[in-house]
Scaffold this motif. Structure first.
Motif, PDB file in Angstrom:
ATOM      1  N   ASN A  93       0.846  -1.206   0.000  1.00  6.88           N
ATOM      2  CA  ASN A  93       0.000   0.000   0.000  1.00  6.88           C
ATOM      3  C   ASN A  93       0.874   1.245   0.000  1.00  6.88           C
ATOM      4  O   ASN A  93       0.586   2.226  -0.703  1.00  6.88           O
ATOM      5  CB  ASN A  93      -0.931   0.020   1.220  1.00  6.88           C
ATOM      6  CG  ASN A  93      -2.054  -1.006   1.121  1.00  6.88           C
ATOM      7  OD1 ASN A  93      -2.393  -1.448   0.021  1.00  6.88           O
ATOM      8  ND2 ASN A  93      -2.593  -1.399   2.244  1.00  6.88           N
ATOM      9  N   TYR A  94       1.978   1.172   0.753  1.00  5.75           N
ATOM     10  CA  TYR A  94       2.911   2.327   0.747  1.00  5.75           C
ATOM     11  C   TYR A  94       3.465   2.516  -0.664  1.00  5.75           C
ATOM     12  O   TYR A  94       3.510   3.628  -1.193  1.00  5.75           O
ATOM     13  CB  TYR A  94       4.067   2.095   1.732  1.00  5.75           C
ATOM     14  CG  TYR A  94       5.269   2.959   1.393  1.00  5.75           C
ATOM     15  CD1 TYR A  94       6.339   2.419   0.661  1.00  5.75           C
ATOM     16  CD2 TYR A  94       5.294   4.308   1.727  1.00  5.75           C
ATOM     17  CE1 TYR A  94       7.415   3.216   0.291  1.00  5.75           C
ATOM     18  CE2 TYR A  94       6.371   5.111   1.361  1.00  5.75           C
ATOM     19  CZ  TYR A  94       7.422   4.559   0.628  1.00  5.75           C
ATOM     20  OH  TYR A  94       8.467   5.361   0.238  1.00  5.75           O
ATOM     21  N   GLY A  95       3.878   1.399  -1.290  1.00  7.48           N
ATOM     22  CA  GLY A  95       4.489   1.488  -2.630  1.00  7.48           C
ATOM     23  C   GLY A  95       3.547   2.144  -3.624  1.00  7.48           C
ATOM     24  O   GLY A  95       3.950   2.994  -4.425  1.00  7.48           O
ATOM     25  N   MET A  96       2.269   1.772  -3.543  1.00  6.37           N
ATOM     26  CA  MET A  96       1.268   2.341  -4.468  1.00  6.37           C
ATOM     27  C   MET A  96       1.115   3.834  -4.226  1.00  6.37           C
ATOM     28  O   MET A  96       1.068   4.641  -5.161  1.00  6.37           O
ATOM     29  CB  MET A  96      -0.068   1.619  -4.235  1.00  6.37           C
ATOM     30  CG  MET A  96      -1.200   2.039  -5.150  1.00  6.37           C
ATOM     31  SD  MET A  96      -2.137   3.453  -4.483  1.00  6.37           S
ATOM     32  CE  MET A  96      -3.186   2.634  -3.300  1.00  6.37           C
ATOM     33  N   THR A  97       1.106   4.230  -2.927  1.00  7.69           N
ATOM     34  CA  THR A  97       0.944   5.653  -2.590  1.00  7.69           C
ATOM     35  C   THR A  97       2.189   6.442  -2.967  1.00  7.69           C
ATOM     36  O   THR A  97       2.106   7.559  -3.458  1.00  7.69           O
ATOM     37  CB  THR A  97       0.666   5.800  -1.081  1.00  7.69           C
ATOM     38  OG1 THR A  97      -0.326   4.844  -0.687  1.00  7.69           O
ATOM     39  CG2 THR A  97       0.169   7.200  -0.750  1.00  7.69           C
ATOM     40  N   ASN A  98       3.343   5.835  -2.761  1.00  6.01           N
ATOM     41  CA  ASN A  98       4.603   6.515  -3.111  1.00  6.01           C
ATOM     42  C   ASN A  98       4.641   6.829  -4.602  1.00  6.01           C
ATOM     43  O   ASN A  98       4.929   7.958  -5.012  1.00  6.01           O
ATOM     44  CB  ASN A  98       5.782   5.606  -2.722  1.00  6.01           C
ATOM     45  CG  ASN A  98       7.113   6.334  -2.784  1.00  6.01           C
ATOM     46  OD1 ASN A  98       7.219   7.492  -2.370  1.00  6.01           O
ATOM     47  ND2 ASN A  98       8.119   5.680  -3.350  1.00  6.01           N
ATOM     48  N   GLU A  99       4.257   5.846  -5.391  1.00  8.19           N
ATOM     49  CA  GLU A  99       4.292   6.024  -6.857  1.00  8.19           C
ATOM     50  C   GLU A  99       3.277   7.058  -7.341  1.00  8.19           C
ATOM     51  O   GLU A  99       3.552   7.880  -8.198  1.00  8.19           O
ATOM     52  CB  GLU A  99       3.994   4.670  -7.508  1.00  8.19           C
ATOM     53  CG  GLU A  99       4.074   4.658  -9.030  1.00  8.19           C
ATOM     54  CD  GLU A  99       3.600   3.315  -9.609  1.00  8.19           C
ATOM     55  OE1 GLU A  99       3.597   2.314  -8.862  1.00  8.19           O
ATOM     56  OE2 GLU A  99       3.205   3.312 -10.791  1.00  8.19           O
ATOM     57  N   ASN A 100       2.084   7.060  -6.724  1.00  9.35           N
ATOM     58  CA  ASN A 100       0.981   7.888  -7.258  1.00  9.35           C
ATOM     59  C   ASN A 100       0.804   9.225  -6.557  1.00  9.35           C
ATOM     60  O   ASN A 100       0.062  10.075  -7.040  1.00  9.35           O
ATOM     61  CB  ASN A 100      -0.323   7.085  -7.181  1.00  9.35           C
ATOM     62  CG  ASN A 100      -0.325   5.923  -8.171  1.00  9.35           C
ATOM     63  OD1 ASN A 100      -0.500   6.131  -9.375  1.00  9.35           O
ATOM     64  ND2 ASN A 100      -0.071   4.731  -7.676  1.00  9.35           N
ATOM     65  N   LEU A 101       1.453   9.369  -5.385  1.00  5.27           N
ATOM     66  CA  LEU A 101       1.230  10.625  -4.637  1.00  5.27           C
ATOM     67  C   LEU A 101       2.541  11.249  -4.143  1.00  5.27           C
ATOM     68  O   LEU A 101       2.830  12.401  -4.455  1.00  5.27           O
ATOM     69  CB  LEU A 101       0.308  10.342  -3.441  1.00  5.27           C
ATOM     70  CG  LEU A 101      -0.083  11.535  -2.579  1.00  5.27           C
ATOM     71  CD1 LEU A 101      -0.937  12.529  -3.347  1.00  5.27           C
ATOM     72  CD2 LEU A 101      -0.826  11.082  -1.313  1.00  5.27           C
TER      73      LEU A 101
END
Ligand code: 6PG
Length: 252
Positions: A93-101
Motif C-alpha cells: 500500500n505504501y508502494g502504491m501511494t509513493n508512486e501515485n502521490l
C-alpha cells in the motif's frame, strides 16, 4: 464472538452517503473534500490512508490537480493497514501511494509514516502502535486522526480486518497482525480503537461488485454485523461514504 457480533448497531450519527456518477468523479470530489478538510486546520493534519483501487485514483487526482492547492508540508501520512511485504513490492500500500502521490508531489520523508511490511509482523505491530502514540494527537488517550480513509472488500472487510477475524476490531491494541483468509498473507491493521477515534471517517467504494455489501451494511440487512466495515463509526466525529452509482445500486 457473540459479544462482538451484538455490538450496538445504531449509528451515533447517521452516515452521510455521497453518490457519484462514476469513480473518476468520486476521486475528483473526494480530492476537493480532502483539501477543504486539510485547509480548515491551521496546524498539522493527520490522515490515515487505505490501499485499494479507489484510493489510488484519489491519489492520482491530488497529484495531478492539487500540487499547489495545499501546503503539503502540513500533511502527516499514516496507514490503516499494510501487507507484510517489502515497500517496493507491487502489493505494498505504501508502494502504491509513493508512486501515485509522494513522488509526484515530492512529499518529505519525515511526513510519511509507513508500516514496515518487511519487518516481523508481531514486532512491527507494536512498533507502529508506538509511532502512532508518538506522533498523532490524542483523544480519550488514543491517537485521533483528522481523517481515516477506508475501502470496503467484497467480503465486508475494511483496512485488513476480515469477517473471520472480527475480534481484532476490539482487541484493545492499536495495531494487530491479520491473516488474509484466502491467500494466508500476513497484514498489519489498525483496530477500531484508532479507526473509530477519528474526527472524520470516509469510505471510498466503487463498482457493482460492492453493491450487495454496501446495501447490507447501510441498510443494516441480513448478517451485516458480521462485516467489519459495519462496526466502523466514529465515537465522536463524522462518517461519510463516497460511492459511485454502481456500488449504490442496491441501497434502499
Ligand atoms: C487493502 C485495503 C483494503 C481495500 C479493500 C477494497 O490493503 O487491500 O486496505 O481494505 O480497501 O480491499 O479494495 P478496492 O477499493 O481495490 O476494491
Amino acid at each position: 464472538m457473540a459479544d462482538i457480533v451484538n455490538f450496538k448497531t445504531d449509528f451515533v450519527m447517521e452516515p452521510m452517503i455521497n453518490v457519484f456518477e462514476n469513480k473518476q468523479q468520486l476521486a475528483k470530489r473526494f480530492a476537493d473534500f480532502f483539501i477543504e478538510l486539510a485547509q480548515q486546520k491551521d496546524d498539522d493534519f493527520f490522515v490515515c490512508l487505505s490501499g485499494g483501487s479507489t484510493p489510488k485514483l484519489f491519489f492520482q487526482e491530488l497529484a495531478s490537480k492539487h500540487p499547489e492547492t495545499l501546503n503539503w508540508n502540513k500533511i502527516n501520512f499514516f496507514w490503516g493497514d499494510e501487507r507484510c511485504v517489502p515497500p517496493d513490492d507491487e502489493q505494498s500500500n505504501y508502494g502504491m501511494t509513493n508512486e501515485n502521490l509522494f513522488l509526484p508531489l515530492k512529499i518529505k520523508q519525515e511526513k510519511i509514516h509507513r508500516i514496515r511490511g518487511e519487518e516481523s509482523p508481531v514486532r512491527e505491530s507494536s512498533r507502529y502502535a508506538e509511532e502512532l502514540m508518538h506522533y498523532v494527537p490524542k483523544n480519550f488517550g488514543f491517537p485521533r486522526f483528522d481523517l481515516v480513509i477506508l475501502g470496503l472488500g467484497q467480503d465486508g472487510h475494511t483496512a485488513s480486518i476480515f469477517p473471520d477475524q472480527l475480534h481484532l476490531l476490539i482487541s484493545g491494541r492499536l495495531c494487530e497482525v491479520a491473516t488474509h483468509p484466502e491467500s494466508g498473507e500476513k497484514r498489519i491493521t489498525l483496530t477500531a480503537t484508532v479507526l473509530n477515534n477519528a474526527e472524520n471517517i470516509a469510505f471510498l467504494t466503487t463498482g457493482k461488485s460492492k453493491a450487495k455489501k454496501v446495501s447490507e451494511i447501510l441498510n443494516q440487512k441480513k448478517d451485516f454485523q458480521h462485516y467489519p466495515a459495519s462496526h466502523i463509526r466514529p465515537i465522536d466525529g463524522a462518517l461519510q461514504w463516497f460511492i459511485d452509482k454502481e456500488a449504490a445500486k442496491q441501497i434502499e
